[in-house]
Design an enzyme around this catalytic site. Structure first.
Site, short mmCIF file in Angstrom:
data_model
loop_
_atom_site.label_atom_id
_atom_site.label_comp_id
_atom_site.label_asym_id
_atom_site.label_seq_id
_atom_site.Cartn_x
_atom_site.Cartn_y
_atom_site.Cartn_z
CG ASP A 66 37.44 36.11 35.33
OD1 ASP A 66 38.63 36.35 35.57
OD2 ASP A 66 36.56 36.98 35.30
CG ASP A 77 38.47 43.35 43.88
OD1 ASP A 77 39.23 43.38 42.89
OD2 ASP A 77 37.93 42.30 44.27
#
Lengths: 218, 261
Positions: free
Chosen positions: B12, B131
């Protein structure tokens, strides 16, 4: 200096393969120049030719035919080493089952088949299509491009169609995914892989290095 | 022997640095993405996923440079996600050296974008990132798609969504459990199993890895094709090689010789 032409017929990302070849050239201290090109003259003059390909065969063949890439490859393979990768390998065959059946270049002997939606391994487990990830390549014969690559090395694959041939003598490597398939193919000055050497780390870079040193045939 | 299950470390990145947010807050710096990628590749990572969480527009240019730098040194597949909204975004990342792009929010707000992307660039480079959050009980669990880092529900059923994305041309599903992400309590393997048995393309499990056994459970219980983790690798709690050896010891086929051949 020796030159490598990566044939660009507008399908997919050729930067990976060009970067990997440049990297290997530097590692081996070879003076090479890599171009990504569709220019017939540049390809005709290159010492080595890479014929890549990703995506659907119908779209690939449409561009290959429009840009006359088949003739460039046919001409190159007469005199110089050619490395065909993934859909590039499939495009060399006579015909593919993809997109309802597509005529390919027919520069060597083989056809392209679909894995099918109900592909299973020996234990009966359902196998995902595309065949994506690292699988073992068993070397079926000696070849300069296998030099220093351990038999059974894993290479990175991503494809839903595979090559089948009756010419066992042209098979350079085999891989099992539900069924046994041709994962590497060698015919005169052509070496072709279903896997992506440019994405296969150590083993793949070794194969690309061998290609840069190969003078054709074997 | 056959196809190996993949271990994919995820970076990330915020403004050119690797970070890992626990439930998207408390962001800790974990280093330079190029160095981290190289380290993972040398240790036998099967792929690298680079997730751009940079909010600012200026930061996007940094991301392209970083992707280019990683691709010049790492010769395994590289997936780039975060802020991919247009065909031009995809082209830019592929030209920088990415092999696949992850599409998340844009798929939810504009599903045909996935179809256009797959038609233009090929399914093999289109990963749809999903998600999912559990919205109904354990006896008959249901999951919905959430956006905005798990804060906004869309009302879309996760299993139906994944099936639809594959119909639209997604070549792979990156499935994150928002309930588990950052908790280190293991994958949601009910979710993994439900999606993996519903779609014919590979599924990557994400969210919740805290131990090496969690990685193995993703494959053995969740039935996924690849497992993704960030923080357990970034802060050197475990190496990729340890993860591979653990999975191999649990009878899972992995690529062991990667970094050493």
């Amino acid at each position: 200096m020796s030159t490598v032409a990566v044939i660009d017929y507008g399908m997919g990302n050729l930067h990976s393969v060009a970067k990997a070849v440049e990297h290997v050239g530097r590692e081996l201290d070879l003076d090479i120049s890599v171009s990504i090109t569709a220019d017939a003259k540049t390809i005709a003059q290159a010492d080595r030719v890479i014929f890549p390909g990703v995506g659907a065969i119908r779209d690939c063949m449409a561009e290959i035919n429009r840009l006359n890439v088949g003739r460039m490859v046919a001409e190159a393979m007469q005199t110089r080493p050619v490395l065909a990768i993934c859909v590039g390998m499939q495009a060399l065959m006579a015909r593919s089952e993809e997109n309802g059946g597509v005529d390919c270049l027919g520069l060597t002997q083989g056809d392209v088949r679909y894995f099918g939606d109900e592909l299973r391994d020996r234990s009966g487990a359902w196998l995902k299509v595309p065949h994506m990830g690292w699988n073992e390549v068993r070397q079926s014969r000696k070849h300069p491009l296998w030099e220093g690559v351990p038999d059974g090395s894993r290479f990175y694959f991503v494809h839903s169609y595979y090559v089948e041939t009756s010419r066992e003598d042209l098979v350079a490597g085999k891989t099992t995914y539900g069924e046994e398939m041709v994962s590497a193919f060698a015919d005169r000055n052509i070496f072709a892989t279903q896997f992506h050497p440019e994405k296969s780390q150590t083993a793949g870079l070794r194969l690309l290095g061998n290609f840069l040193k190969w003078r054709g045939e074997s | 022997m056959g196809l190996a299950k993949r271990i994919i470390p995820c970076l990330d990145c915020d403004n050119g640095r690797v970070v890992k947010g626990v439930r998207f807050v408390d962001i800790r710096d974990a280093g330079d993405p190029v160095e981290v990628s190289k380290r993972y590749c040398d240790a036998g990572a099967d792929e690298i996923t680079f997730l751009d969480i940079t909010a600012s527009h200026e930061g996007r240019a940094t991301t392209v440079d970083t992707v280019r730098d990683i691709a010049a040194q790492v010769f395994i597949p590289l997936t780039v996600g975060g802020g991919i909204r247009t065909l031009d975004d995809i082209r830019m990342m592929l030209n920088a050296g990415a092999d696949k792009v992850g599409i998340n929010t844009a798929a939810v707000f504009d599903p045909p974008f996935v179809r256009a992307a797959a038609e233009r660039f090929g399914s093999q480079c289109i990963v749809v990132a999903v998600d999912a959050k559990q919205v109904a009980g354990d006896a008959e669990p249901k999951w919905e798609i959430f956006t905005h880092g798990g804060r906004k529900s869309t009302g879309i059923d996760a299993i139906e969504w994944c099936t639809r994305m594959v119909d639209y041309g997604a070549g792979e599903i990156l499935l994150t459990s928002m309930d588990r992400d950052g908790t280190k309590s293991g994958f949601d393997n009910q979710l993994n199993c439900a999606v993996s048995s519903a779609v014919r393309v590979p599924v990557i499990a994400s969210g919740g890895v805290g131990t090496l056994e969690h990685l193995a459970e993703g494959v053995l219980e969740g039935g996924v094709d690849a497992v993704l983790a960030a923080s357990i690798f970034h802060f050197r709690e475990f190496t990729i090689e340890q993860a591979k050896r653990h999975m191999a010891a649990r009878g899972i086929e992995v690529r062991l010789s990667g970094g050493t051949v």
